[in-house]
Design a protein around this motif. Structure first.
Motif, mmCIF file in Angstrom:
data_model
loop_
_atom_site.group_PDB
_atom_site.id
_atom_site.type_symbol
_atom_site.label_atom_id
_atom_site.label_comp_id
_atom_site.label_asym_id
_atom_site.label_seq_id
_atom_site.Cartn_x
_atom_site.Cartn_y
_atom_site.Cartn_z
ATOM 1 N N SER A 6 -7.748 -48.339 22.927
ATOM 2 C CA SER A 6 -7.502 -49.774 22.986
ATOM 3 C C SER A 6 -6.372 -49.975 23.984
ATOM 4 O O SER A 6 -5.600 -49.063 24.268
ATOM 5 N N TYR A 7 -6.267 -51.175 24.497
ATOM 6 C CA TYR A 7 -5.225 -51.464 25.470
ATOM 7 C C TYR A 7 -4.111 -52.259 24.799
ATOM 8 O O TYR A 7 -4.373 -53.225 24.092
ATOM 9 N N SER A 8 -2.888 -51.823 25.025
ATOM 10 C CA SER A 8 -1.724 -52.451 24.406
ATOM 11 C C SER A 8 -0.748 -52.887 25.496
ATOM 12 O O SER A 8 -0.367 -52.084 26.353
ATOM 13 N N ARG A 9 -0.371 -54.156 25.452
ATOM 14 C CA ARG A 9 0.607 -54.673 26.414
ATOM 15 C C ARG A 9 2.011 -54.344 25.918
ATOM 16 O O ARG A 9 2.336 -54.534 24.755
ATOM 17 N N GLU A 10 2.814 -53.844 26.830
ATOM 18 C CA GLU A 10 4.200 -53.541 26.498
ATOM 19 C C GLU A 10 5.115 -54.157 27.550
ATOM 20 O O GLU A 10 4.877 -54.018 28.748
ATOM 21 N N TYR A 32 -1.841 -51.719 8.730
ATOM 22 C CA TYR A 32 -2.908 -51.415 9.686
ATOM 23 C C TYR A 32 -4.280 -51.377 9.031
ATOM 24 O O TYR A 32 -5.291 -51.512 9.696
ATOM 25 N N HIS A 57 -4.828 -41.701 11.941
ATOM 26 C CA HIS A 57 -5.294 -42.915 12.620
ATOM 27 C C HIS A 57 -5.825 -43.828 11.525
ATOM 28 O O HIS A 57 -6.723 -43.453 10.776
ATOM 29 N N VAL A 65 -0.052 -52.825 30.780
ATOM 30 C CA VAL A 65 -1.033 -52.589 29.726
ATOM 31 C C VAL A 65 -1.384 -51.108 29.767
ATOM 32 O O VAL A 65 -1.709 -50.565 30.823
ATOM 33 N N HIS A 66 -1.285 -50.453 28.610
ATOM 34 C CA HIS A 66 -1.509 -49.012 28.535
ATOM 35 C C HIS A 66 -2.657 -48.701 27.582
ATOM 36 O O HIS A 66 -2.703 -49.254 26.478
ATOM 37 N N THR A 93 -7.367 -47.579 10.136
ATOM 38 C CA THR A 93 -8.141 -48.752 10.505
ATOM 39 C C THR A 93 -8.340 -49.640 9.283
ATOM 40 O O THR A 93 -8.271 -49.166 8.146
ATOM 41 N N CYS A 145 -3.490 -45.252 18.413
ATOM 42 C CA CYS A 145 -2.280 -45.203 17.591
ATOM 43 C C CYS A 145 -2.469 -44.303 16.376
ATOM 44 O O CYS A 145 -3.529 -44.290 15.754
ATOM 45 N N MET A 150 -4.316 -46.613 24.745
ATOM 46 C CA MET A 150 -3.747 -45.729 23.719
ATOM 47 C C MET A 150 -4.582 -45.742 22.449
ATOM 48 O O MET A 150 -5.376 -46.643 22.214
#
Length: 87
Positions: free
Chosen positions: A26-30, A64, A6, A43-44, A8, A48, A46
């Motif tokens: 965190s929320y990620s739009r797909e 990242y 992970h 929005v999921h 950062t 990363c 996840m």
């Protein structure tokens, strides 16, 4: 041993992860499309991870961030953490 990492961009976030012994979702739009039509827009939650080879990571340009915490893939599987598979 296979690892996932992970990553950062903020050292204080890395310290926070280590102190709290947890990772924050965190929320990620797909958006997914088929034949030009939107079939999913969601929005999921996840966290990363990357699968960089630890022997080569120092020579890679990683967008990242520069700080990371690694986990074994066995640990990830035991926590039901798995890759996102796209079809």
């Amino acid at each position: 041993m296979n690892k996932i990492i992970h990553i950062t961009g903020d050292f204080s976030k890395l310290v926070s992860i280590l102190k709290s012994t947890s990772l924050r979702l965190s929320y990620s739009r797909e958006n997914f499309y088929s034949n030009g039509n939107s079939i999913s827009n969601a929005v999921h939650p996840m966290v990363c991870f990357s699968e960089y080879n630890l022997k080569e990571i120092g020579s890679k340009k990683i967008t990242y961030g520069n700080y990371g915490v690694g986990f074994s893939k066995d640990w990830a599987r035991s926590k039901k953490i798995g890759p996102v598979l796209y079809g």
